[in-house]
Design a protein around this motif. Structure first.
Motif, PDB file in Angstrom:
ATOM      1  N   LEU A  69       0.885  -1.269  -0.055  1.00  0.00           N
ATOM      2  CA  LEU A  69      -0.077  -0.098   0.320  1.00  0.00           C
ATOM      3  C   LEU A  69       0.783   1.171  -0.049  1.00  0.00           C
ATOM      4  O   LEU A  69       1.624   1.419   0.824  1.00  0.00           O
ATOM      5  CB  LEU A  69      -0.833   0.172   1.029  1.00  0.00           C
ATOM      6  N   VAL A  70       0.722   2.133  -1.130  1.00  0.00           N
ATOM      7  CA  VAL A  70       1.603   3.279  -1.078  1.00  0.00           C
ATOM      8  C   VAL A  70       0.276   4.512  -1.029  1.00  0.00           C
ATOM      9  O   VAL A  70      -0.540   4.543  -1.579  1.00  0.00           O
ATOM     10  CB  VAL A  70       2.181   3.446  -2.266  1.00  0.00           C
ATOM     11  N   VAL A  71       0.647   5.408   0.240  1.00  0.00           N
ATOM     12  CA  VAL A  71      -0.290   6.330   0.295  1.00  0.00           C
ATOM     13  C   VAL A  71       0.340   7.552   0.095  1.00  0.00           C
ATOM     14  O   VAL A  71       1.824   7.883   0.230  1.00  0.00           O
ATOM     15  CB  VAL A  71      -0.579   6.598   2.249  1.00  0.00           C
ATOM     16  N   VAL A  72      -0.080   8.356  -0.680  1.00  0.00           N
ATOM     17  CA  VAL A  72       0.218   9.674  -1.324  1.00  0.00           C
ATOM     18  C   VAL A  72      -0.515  10.978  -0.972  1.00  0.00           C
ATOM     19  O   VAL A  72      -1.734  10.744  -0.827  1.00  0.00           O
ATOM     20  CB  VAL A  72       0.280   9.512  -2.637  1.00  0.00           C
ATOM     21  N   ASP A  73       0.158  11.943  -0.079  1.00  0.00           N
ATOM     22  CA  ASP A  73      -0.450  13.011   0.317  1.00  0.00           C
ATOM     23  C   ASP A  73       0.338  14.324   0.351  1.00  0.00           C
ATOM     24  O   ASP A  73       1.689  14.057   0.501  1.00  0.00           O
ATOM     25  CB  ASP A  73      -0.988  12.675   2.036  1.00  0.00           C
ATOM     26  N   ALA A  74      -0.107  15.559   0.291  1.00  0.00           N
ATOM     27  CA  ALA A  74       0.663  16.691   0.474  1.00  0.00           C
ATOM     28  C   ALA A  74       1.123  16.666   1.881  1.00  0.00           C
ATOM     29  O   ALA A  74       0.350  16.465   2.656  1.00  0.00           O
ATOM     30  CB  ALA A  74      -0.030  17.832   0.260  1.00  0.00           C
ATOM     31  N   THR A  75       2.244  16.864   2.122  1.00  0.00           N
ATOM     32  CA  THR A  75       2.803  16.594   3.357  1.00  0.00           C
ATOM     33  C   THR A  75       3.709  18.013   3.980  1.00  0.00           C
ATOM     34  O   THR A  75       4.791  18.062   3.170  1.00  0.00           O
ATOM     35  CB  THR A  75       3.641  15.362   3.479  1.00  0.00           C
ATOM     36  N   GLU A  76       3.481  18.383   4.868  1.00  0.00           N
ATOM     37  CA  GLU A  76       4.596  19.655   5.291  1.00  0.00           C
ATOM     38  C   GLU A  76       5.655  18.853   5.933  1.00  0.00           C
ATOM     39  O   GLU A  76       5.699  18.182   6.863  1.00  0.00           O
ATOM     40  CB  GLU A  76       3.857  20.448   6.316  1.00  0.00           C
ATOM     41  N   MET A  77       6.672  19.082   5.043  1.00  0.00           N
ATOM     42  CA  MET A  77       8.322  18.315   5.586  1.00  0.00           C
ATOM     43  C   MET A  77       9.300  19.567   5.771  1.00  0.00           C
ATOM     44  O   MET A  77      10.453  19.135   5.859  1.00  0.00           O
ATOM     45  CB  MET A  77       8.622  17.431   4.592  1.00  0.00           C
ATOM     46  N   GLY A  78       8.962  20.820   5.443  1.00  0.00           N
ATOM     47  CA  GLY A  78       9.893  21.740   5.497  1.00  0.00           C
ATOM     48  C   GLY A  78      10.981  21.878   4.238  1.00  0.00           C
ATOM     49  O   GLY A  78      11.972  22.351   4.408  1.00  0.00           O
TER      50      GLY A  78
END
Length: 168
Positions: A69-78
Motif C-alpha cells: 500500500l502506497v499512501v500519497v498526500d501533500a505533506t509539510e516537511m519543511g
C-alpha cells in the motif's frame, strides 16, 4: 472516493491510496494523482481516491488484500514546494500537527498494517494550502513526475526524509 482502476483482480498486489482535498490548493496533490491514474492507468496498480476522509476506504483496501500500500498526500516537511519524499509512517503523527483530513494518517496506516505486508508513505511538499486556491505549478509538476516514477518503477528511489528532518 471510488475505486478508479480499470484493471482489477480479486487480489491486488499494489494499491495506491491518494489522499487530499482538491478544493484546498496543493492539498489536492493526491486527488490529482488519482485522476492521472484514471486517465493513464499503470499496469499492476490499483488506485483508490481517499479524498479528505481516506479512513472510509479501509474496508475496501482490506478487501483488495494488497501486498503493498502506497499512501500519497501533500505533506509539510519543511522542503521546497513540490519536493517528494518517502516518509516513515511512524513519524507521521509527530509531523502532521495540523491536517486537512478528518483523521490523522498515522491512525489509518496503523489500522491497515495488519492487513498489508508493506505500507509506504510518499509526501509531496505543498506551497499553498487554502480553500479555493489553485494548485501551484511546483506541486502539479511533482504529481506528474510521481506518476512517471510509478509507471517506470523508479518510485522506490524517491529519497527518504533525511534523518535530521525525520519526525520533525
Amino acid at each position: 472516493m471510488t475505486n478508479a482502476s480499470q484493471e482489477t483482480d480479486i487480489a491486488t498486489a499494489k494499491v495506491l491510496l491518494c489522499v487530499g482535498n482538491s478544493m484546498m490548493g496543493d492539498d489536492g496533490a493526491g486527488p490529482l494523482l488519482a485522476q492521472q491514474l484514471v486517465d493513464r492507468p499503470i499496469y499492476g496498480w490499483q488506485v483508490v481516491d481517499g479524498g479528505s476522509a481516506p479512513e472510509t476506504e479501509t474496508v475496501h483496501i482490506r478487501d483488495l488484500t494488497p501486498e503493498l500500500l502506497v499512501v500519497v498526500d501533500a505533506t509539510e516537511m519543511g522542503l521546497n514546494p513540490g519536493e517528494i519524499r518517502q516518509v516513515d509512517p511512524d513519524c507521521i503523527g509527530e509531523m502532521m500537527l495540523m491536517s486537512t483530513h478528518s483523521m490523522p494518517l498515522n491512525y489509518l496506516i496503523d489500522d491497515l498494517r495488519d492487513a498489508v505486508a508493506e505500507v509506504v508513505m510518499i509526501g509531496i511538499q505543498p506551497d499553498i494550502v487554502g480553500f479555493c486556491y489553485p494548485m501551484t505549478a511546483a506541486v502539479s509538476q511533482a504529481v506528474s513526475a510521481l506518476h512517471r516514477q510509478l509507471a517506470d518503477g523508479s518510485w522506490r528511489k524517491i529519497p527518504r526524509l533525511a534523518a535530521a528532518d525525520e519526525c520533525c
